[in-house]
Design a protein around this motif. Structure first.
Motif: not given
Length: 78
Positions: A38-60
């Motif tokens: 959470h950054e602030s009421d004005k900005i809201g929430t930052s969200h970050l994601t990082e990944c590696s490997g097989n997309y279908f395995a991660r999705y499943g």
């Protein structure tokens, strides 16, 4: 915090996440990390994601986790 400062901070955090994913990818077929802050009421929430490997395995895996949480009405394990 200015937009420029926030962008710089989030870029640094993204790099930290990227390094952690690289480290974990040595031991696992797929890695997915989601982070929010959470950054602030004005900005809201930052969200970050990082990944590696097989997309279908991660999705499943994510799909199964969401279904389990929804069906059981459980709190997310911390």
């Amino acid at each position: 915090m200015t937009d420029e400062q926030l962008e710089k901070e989030n870029a640094e955090l993204s790099e930290v996440m990227h390094e952690k994913v690289k480290e974990l990818a040595k031991y696992f077929d797929s890695v997915q990390i989601f982070c929010t802050k959470h950054e602030s009421d004005k900005i809201g929430t930052s969200h970050l994601t990082e990944c590696s490997g097989n997309y279908f395995a991660r999705y499943g895996q994510i799909k199964l986790w969401v279904e389990k949480q929804s069906l059981n009405g459980e709190e997310i394990d911390s």
